[in-house]
Scaffold this motif. Structure first.
Motif, short mmCIF file in Angstrom:
data_model
loop_
_atom_site.label_atom_id
_atom_site.label_comp_id
_atom_site.label_asym_id
_atom_site.label_seq_id
_atom_site.Cartn_x
_atom_site.Cartn_y
_atom_site.Cartn_z
N THR A 1 -55.98 28.17 -3.71
CA THR A 1 -56.96 27.70 -2.73
C THR A 1 -56.23 26.89 -1.66
O THR A 1 -55.61 25.88 -1.98
N THR A 2 -56.28 27.34 -0.43
CA THR A 2 -55.66 26.61 0.67
C THR A 2 -56.59 25.48 1.09
O THR A 2 -57.74 25.72 1.48
N ILE A 3 -56.10 24.25 1.00
CA ILE A 3 -56.88 23.09 1.43
C ILE A 3 -56.65 22.83 2.91
O ILE A 3 -57.59 22.60 3.67
N LYS A 4 -55.39 22.88 3.33
CA LYS A 4 -55.02 22.72 4.74
C LYS A 4 -53.84 23.65 4.99
O LYS A 4 -52.79 23.50 4.40
N PRO A 5 -54.00 24.68 5.84
CA PRO A 5 -52.92 25.64 6.04
C PRO A 5 -51.72 25.04 6.74
O PRO A 5 -51.82 23.99 7.39
N GLY A 6 -50.58 25.72 6.59
CA GLY A 6 -49.39 25.30 7.30
C GLY A 6 -48.17 25.20 6.40
O GLY A 6 -48.25 25.38 5.18
N LEU A 7 -47.02 24.93 7.02
CA LEU A 7 -45.75 24.74 6.33
C LEU A 7 -45.40 23.26 6.31
O LEU A 7 -45.70 22.53 7.26
N ALA A 8 -44.76 22.82 5.23
CA ALA A 8 -44.29 21.43 5.16
C ALA A 8 -42.99 21.40 4.38
O ALA A 8 -42.79 22.18 3.44
N ARG A 9 -42.11 20.50 4.79
CA ARG A 9 -40.84 20.31 4.09
C ARG A 9 -40.72 18.86 3.64
O ARG A 9 -41.13 17.94 4.33
N GLY A 10 -40.10 18.66 2.48
CA GLY A 10 -39.89 17.32 1.97
C GLY A 10 -39.31 17.38 0.57
O GLY A 10 -39.10 18.46 0.01
N ARG A 11 -39.03 16.21 0.00
CA ARG A 11 -38.54 16.12 -1.38
C ARG A 11 -39.72 16.35 -2.33
O ARG A 11 -40.77 15.74 -2.19
N LEU A 12 -39.50 17.19 -3.31
CA LEU A 12 -40.56 17.56 -4.25
C LEU A 12 -40.64 16.50 -5.36
O LEU A 12 -39.67 16.28 -6.09
N VAL A 13 -41.77 15.83 -5.46
CA VAL A 13 -41.94 14.75 -6.43
C VAL A 13 -43.37 14.81 -6.99
O VAL A 13 -44.31 15.10 -6.25
N GLY A 14 -43.52 14.50 -8.27
CA GLY A 14 -44.87 14.46 -8.81
C GLY A 14 -44.91 14.55 -10.31
O GLY A 14 -43.97 14.18 -11.01
N GLY A 15 -46.06 15.06 -10.82
CA GLY A 15 -46.25 15.18 -12.25
C GLY A 15 -47.70 15.00 -12.62
O GLY A 15 -48.60 15.32 -11.84
N ASN A 16 -47.94 14.42 -13.78
CA ASN A 16 -49.29 14.23 -14.27
C ASN A 16 -49.98 13.12 -13.48
O ASN A 16 -49.46 12.02 -13.33
N LEU A 17 -51.18 13.41 -12.97
CA LEU A 17 -51.89 12.47 -12.12
C LEU A 17 -52.21 11.17 -12.85
O LEU A 17 -52.02 10.08 -12.30
N THR A 18 -52.71 11.25 -14.08
CA THR A 18 -53.07 10.05 -14.82
C THR A 18 -51.86 9.14 -15.00
O THR A 18 -51.92 7.93 -14.75
N VAL A 19 -50.75 9.71 -15.44
CA VAL A 19 -49.55 8.91 -15.69
C VAL A 19 -49.01 8.32 -14.40
O VAL A 19 -48.66 7.14 -14.33
N LEU A 20 -48.94 9.15 -13.36
CA LEU A 20 -48.41 8.68 -12.08
C LEU A 20 -49.26 7.53 -11.53
O LEU A 20 -48.72 6.51 -11.08
N SER A 21 -50.57 7.69 -11.57
CA SER A 21 -51.43 6.65 -10.99
C SER A 21 -51.31 5.34 -11.76
O SER A 21 -51.45 4.26 -11.18
N HIS A 22 -51.01 5.41 -13.05
CA HIS A 22 -50.88 4.20 -13.84
C HIS A 22 -49.53 3.50 -13.63
O HIS A 22 -49.33 2.39 -14.12
N LEU A 23 -48.62 4.14 -12.91
CA LEU A 23 -47.34 3.51 -12.57
C LEU A 23 -47.39 2.84 -11.20
O LEU A 23 -46.42 2.17 -10.81
N VAL A 24 -48.48 3.00 -10.47
CA VAL A 24 -48.59 2.38 -9.15
C VAL A 24 -48.50 0.86 -9.31
O VAL A 24 -49.14 0.27 -10.16
#
Length: 342
Positions: free
Chosen positions: A202-225
């Protein structure tokens, strides 16, 4: 009076000033690629290995790929819902990073407990002995924390208890053994249907983007904020996944990322799978996952899509953290611009 105003101003800002800043970009360190005959260390950094059969299947799967396996000394420990005491789980990680015969470290599974280990890790030891560290779900805490603190490319990929089927193994080999600059694209098979019904993008916003790929599980990541175990978010491609979360919880966690200023720094956004993430008790009164993603992501005006093969699913990509990447939100692809391994 002016001193009182200054005090009130300072105390009103205190909660925000106390938040630990994201880690500045470290020099990227790529682990050596895996080769047939290499030894893979298996650990339980979070939940216990309740079943010896699960560990045996993990060993046999890796052995079928041509690797030898070594079990962490505390892999069968148990301390309540944890795989032993924090110090012992950390000691297994340190032992494998310090063991020159071990070329990769793979978690048997997630659960909860990896974030408890972050203050105890010897990041200098890890930085001096770069090797593949792989897992997903709760292992996200280790992947993000070690990447942020050392610059080591870590890997969001199958855990030992995952299904090492042909699809998953293919991405594992291409990224970690062959070192390809792969373009990750969902399956497109229709089967006997008139159109594709599974694993759609599902395209939320079309287009190309470049950057460093970072992420993982949303629950775990949000709890590290607010902790020092998250990387600098500027010009990153954030990928997220989760499982068994009510939609209002996904909304709450994305709101947290927005309020923390993380979402506005991104170059692009990818949401993988949210397995069994229904409306819960909200029923028809609930927002949908599409509603929540649209509301949070569209205003960023950055290329974004959902549905990537990342998450608590049978067929999954092997996704390295820290690698320069291009996403095509219209096509729903993730293209590595450099190898993840040396």
């Amino acid at each position: 009076m002016s001193s009182r105003r200054s005090f009130l101003r300072a105390t009103s800002l205190a909660p925000f000033l106390s938040l630990a800043p994201s880690q500045p970009p470290a020099t990227l360190i790529k682990p050596p690629r895996l080769r047939p005959g290499d030894t893979v260390g298996l650990i339980c950094p979070a939940a216990p290995a309740y079943s010896q059969e699960t560990v045996k299947i993990a060993q046999e799967s890796l052995q079928a790929l041509g690797f030898q396996t070594k079990l962490g000394p505390h892999i069968y420990d148990r301390y309540g819902y944890l795989a032993g005491r924090d110090a012992d789980r950390v000691s297994d990680i340190h032992a494998f990073f310090n063991d020159r015969s071990v070329k990769a470290i793979v978690a048997i599974h997630g659960g909860w407990g990896c974030a408890r280990l972050l203050p105890l890790l010897d990041y200098d030891l890890i930085q001096r002995n770069p090797k593949i560290l792989m897992g997903y779900s709760d292992v996200t805490a280790l992947l993000l924390g070690i990447y942020a603190k050392t610059g080591l490319v870590t890997v969001h990929g199958p855990v030992g208890s995952a299904t090492f089927n042909a699809y998953t193994v293919d991405w594992f080999k291409r990224v970690l053994m062959e070192g390809e600059t792969v373009t990750m694209k969902n399956p497109t098979e229709k089967g006997d249907n008139l159109t594709q019904t599974q694993d759609r993008i599902t395209t939320i916003k079309p287009g190309l983007a470049r950057g460093r790929l970072v992420g993982g599980n949303l629950t775990v990541l949000s709890h590290l904020v607010g902790s020092p175990y998250l990387p600098d978010w500027r010009n990153t491609i954030l990928f997220l996944e989760d499982t068994h979360e009510d939609i209002y919880r996904v909304d709450r966690m994305l709101t947290q990322l927005k309020l923390a200023g993380i979402l506005t720094q991104l170059a692009g956004f990818v949401f993988g799978k949210c397995s069994d993430c229904g409306p819960g008790s909200g029923g028809y009164g609930s927002l949908t996952l599409d509603d929540v993603l649209t509301e949070h992501i569209i205003p960023l005006d950055k290329p974004a899509f959902s549905g990537a093969m990342i998450g608590h699913i049978r067929d999954k990509f092997t996704v390295p953290l820290g690698i320069d990447t291009e996403i095509d939100a219209t096509a729903g692809t993730i293209r590595l611009l450099e190898s993840a391994v040396t």
